[in-house]
Design a protein around this motif. Sequence first.
Motif, PDB file in Angstrom:
ATOM      1  N   UNK A   1       0.848  -1.184   0.000  1.00  0.00           N
ATOM      2  CA  UNK A   1       0.000   0.000   0.000  1.00  0.00           C
ATOM      3  C   UNK A   1       0.884   1.235   0.000  1.00  0.00           C
ATOM      4  N   UNK A   2       0.682   2.091  -0.975  1.00  0.00           N
ATOM      5  CA  UNK A   2       1.475   3.306  -1.042  1.00  0.00           C
ATOM      6  C   UNK A   2       0.623   4.561  -1.071  1.00  0.00           C
ATOM      7  N   UNK A   3      -0.694   4.418  -1.236  1.00  0.00           N
ATOM      8  CA  UNK A   3      -1.573   5.581  -1.310  1.00  0.00           C
ATOM      9  C   UNK A   3      -2.331   5.818  -0.028  1.00  0.00           C
ATOM     10  N   UNK A   4      -3.006   6.939   0.011  1.00  0.00           N
ATOM     11  CA  UNK A   4      -3.855   7.284   1.153  1.00  0.00           C
ATOM     12  C   UNK A   4      -5.097   6.396   1.115  1.00  0.00           C
ATOM     13  N   UNK A   5      -5.506   5.918   2.279  1.00  0.00           N
ATOM     14  CA  UNK A   5      -6.661   5.030   2.385  1.00  0.00           C
ATOM     15  C   UNK A   5      -7.768   5.740   3.151  1.00  0.00           C
ATOM     16  N   UNK A   6      -8.907   5.891   2.502  1.00  0.00           N
ATOM     17  CA  UNK A   6     -10.083   6.451   3.178  1.00  0.00           C
ATOM     18  C   UNK A   6     -10.751   5.328   3.957  1.00  0.00           C
ATOM     19  N   UNK A   7     -11.164   5.603   5.211  1.00  0.00           N
ATOM     20  CA  UNK A   7     -11.785   4.595   6.060  1.00  0.00           C
ATOM     21  C   UNK A   7     -13.284   4.872   6.149  1.00  0.00           C
ATOM     22  N   UNK A   8     -14.080   3.914   5.721  1.00  0.00           N
ATOM     23  CA  UNK A   8     -15.533   4.004   5.798  1.00  0.00           C
ATOM     24  C   UNK A   8     -15.950   3.722   7.236  1.00  0.00           C
ATOM     25  N   UNK A   9     -16.475   4.720   7.926  1.00  0.00           N
ATOM     26  CA  UNK A   9     -16.850   4.565   9.340  1.00  0.00           C
ATOM     27  C   UNK A   9     -18.355   4.364   9.532  1.00  0.00           C
ATOM     28  N   UNK A  10     -19.076   4.115   8.454  1.00  0.00           N
ATOM     29  CA  UNK A  10     -20.511   3.887   8.565  1.00  0.00           C
ATOM     30  C   UNK A  10     -20.775   2.532   9.244  1.00  0.00           C
ATOM     31  N   UNK A  11     -22.021   2.311   9.703  1.00  0.00           N
ATOM     32  CA  UNK A  11     -22.346   1.023  10.328  1.00  0.00           C
ATOM     33  C   UNK A  11     -22.067  -0.142   9.380  1.00  0.00           C
ATOM     34  N   UNK A  12     -21.689  -1.266   9.959  1.00  0.00           N
ATOM     35  CA  UNK A  12     -21.401  -2.460   9.167  1.00  0.00           C
ATOM     36  C   UNK A  12     -22.687  -3.105   8.680  1.00  0.00           C
ATOM     37  N   UNK A  13     -22.591  -3.806   7.560  1.00  0.00           N
ATOM     38  CA  UNK A  13     -23.742  -4.543   7.035  1.00  0.00           C
ATOM     39  C   UNK A  13     -23.959  -5.848   7.786  1.00  0.00           C
ATOM     40  N   UNK A  14     -22.876  -6.393   8.363  1.00  0.00           N
ATOM     41  CA  UNK A  14     -22.958  -7.699   9.025  1.00  0.00           C
ATOM     42  C   UNK A  14     -22.220  -7.670  10.355  1.00  0.00           C
ATOM     43  N   UNK A  15     -22.920  -7.985  11.432  1.00  0.00           N
ATOM     44  CA  UNK A  15     -22.324  -8.118  12.765  1.00  0.00           C
ATOM     45  C   UNK A  15     -22.816  -9.456  13.302  1.00  0.00           C
ATOM     46  N   UNK A  16     -22.063 -10.532  13.012  1.00  0.00           N
ATOM     47  CA  UNK A  16     -22.560 -11.865  13.343  1.00  0.00           C
ATOM     48  C   UNK A  16     -21.472 -12.841  13.773  1.00  0.00           C
ATOM     49  N   UNK A  17     -20.232 -12.380  13.944  1.00  0.00           N
ATOM     50  CA  UNK A  17     -19.148 -13.275  14.348  1.00  0.00           C
ATOM     51  C   UNK A  17     -19.121 -13.381  15.870  1.00  0.00           C
ATOM     52  N   UNK A  18     -19.311 -14.590  16.414  1.00  0.00           N
ATOM     53  CA  UNK A  18     -19.396 -14.732  17.876  1.00  0.00           C
ATOM     54  C   UNK A  18     -18.040 -14.598  18.563  1.00  0.00           C
ATOM     55  N   UNK A  19     -18.085 -14.096  19.786  1.00  0.00           N
ATOM     56  CA  UNK A  19     -16.922 -14.105  20.666  1.00  0.00           C
ATOM     57  C   UNK A  19     -16.735 -15.554  21.131  1.00  0.00           C
ATOM     58  N   UNK A  20     -15.514 -15.984  21.347  1.00  0.00           N
ATOM     59  CA  UNK A  20     -15.221 -17.321  21.869  1.00  0.00           C
ATOM     60  C   UNK A  20     -16.083 -17.548  23.116  1.00  0.00           C
ATOM     61  N   UNK A  21     -16.952 -18.553  23.126  1.00  0.00           N
ATOM     62  CA  UNK A  21     -17.841 -18.789  24.273  1.00  0.00           C
ATOM     63  C   UNK A  21     -17.109 -18.929  25.611  1.00  0.00           C
ATOM     64  N   UNK A  22     -15.868 -19.401  25.599  1.00  0.00           N
ATOM     65  CA  UNK A  22     -15.099 -19.541  26.844  1.00  0.00           C
ATOM     66  C   UNK A  22     -14.746 -18.182  27.450  1.00  0.00           C
ATOM     67  N   UNK A  23     -14.812 -17.117  26.640  1.00  0.00           N
ATOM     68  CA  UNK A  23     -14.478 -15.767  27.123  1.00  0.00           C
ATOM     69  C   UNK A  23     -15.707 -14.965  27.533  1.00  0.00           C
ATOM     70  N   UNK A  24     -16.895 -15.378  27.087  1.00  0.00           N
ATOM     71  CA  UNK A  24     -18.122 -14.611  27.332  1.00  0.00           C
ATOM     72  C   UNK A  24     -18.529 -14.720  28.795  1.00  0.00           C
ATOM     73  N   UNK A  25     -18.785 -13.547  29.406  1.00  0.00           N
ATOM     74  CA  UNK A  25     -19.201 -13.471  30.810  1.00  0.00           C
ATOM     75  C   UNK A  25     -20.657 -13.055  30.957  1.00  0.00           C
ATOM     76  N   UNK A  26     -21.207 -12.379  29.934  1.00  0.00           N
ATOM     77  CA  UNK A  26     -22.613 -11.953  29.972  1.00  0.00           C
ATOM     78  C   UNK A  26     -23.089 -11.695  28.547  1.00  0.00           C
ATOM     79  N   UNK A  27     -24.365 -12.005  28.308  1.00  0.00           N
ATOM     80  CA  UNK A  27     -24.949 -11.767  26.998  1.00  0.00           C
ATOM     81  C   UNK A  27     -24.486 -12.789  25.978  1.00  0.00           C
ATOM     82  N   UNK A  28     -24.720 -12.463  24.718  1.00  0.00           N
ATOM     83  CA  UNK A  28     -24.304 -13.306  23.596  1.00  0.00           C
ATOM     84  C   UNK A  28     -23.692 -12.395  22.538  1.00  0.00           C
ATOM     85  N   UNK A  29     -22.562 -11.757  22.865  1.00  0.00           N
ATOM     86  CA  UNK A  29     -22.008 -10.748  21.964  1.00  0.00           C
ATOM     87  C   UNK A  29     -21.515 -11.335  20.639  1.00  0.00           C
TER      88      UNK A  29
END
Length: 132
Positions: A1-29
């Motif tokens: 990468x040698x150029x300037x990169x614009x970062x899209x900060x809008x909401x994501x289309x997909x939020x569905x990757x689970x946290x490792x269940x062994x690390x979860x303390x509350x909820x189902x993040x």
Amino acid sequence: MTGIVRIDTSPLDRVADPIDPAKVLAGAPVTGTRPATEDDVRGFYTGVWESAPGKWAVDYAEDELCVILAGRLRLTSEAGHAEEFSAGQSFVIPRGFRGTWETGPQDLRDLDRVEPFQGIASRFGVPLSDEA
């Protein structure tokens, strides 16, 4: 990468990757990412990350700069020191930090810069769809 990169900060289309269940303390993040730059050779990552409400254990092997774009979170160290952050605030999590990350009550969206970068899935202990 040698150029300037614009970062899209809008909401994501997909939020569905689970946290490792062994690390979860509350909820189902679940989380999602939109990488802007990933350079495994230099160990550098930037991108947008989102999570649904929940609480889980964290153990940082990297330094991470977070800029909160939306939502709220609480970081609590193993020693019990808690810090809360919301939209418009920024912070750095140093390599070696251990404790808990708690998102809520609404979803959280942040802009991250991680170094050294070893793949975003390593943070959560499960491969994400792009890293499987």
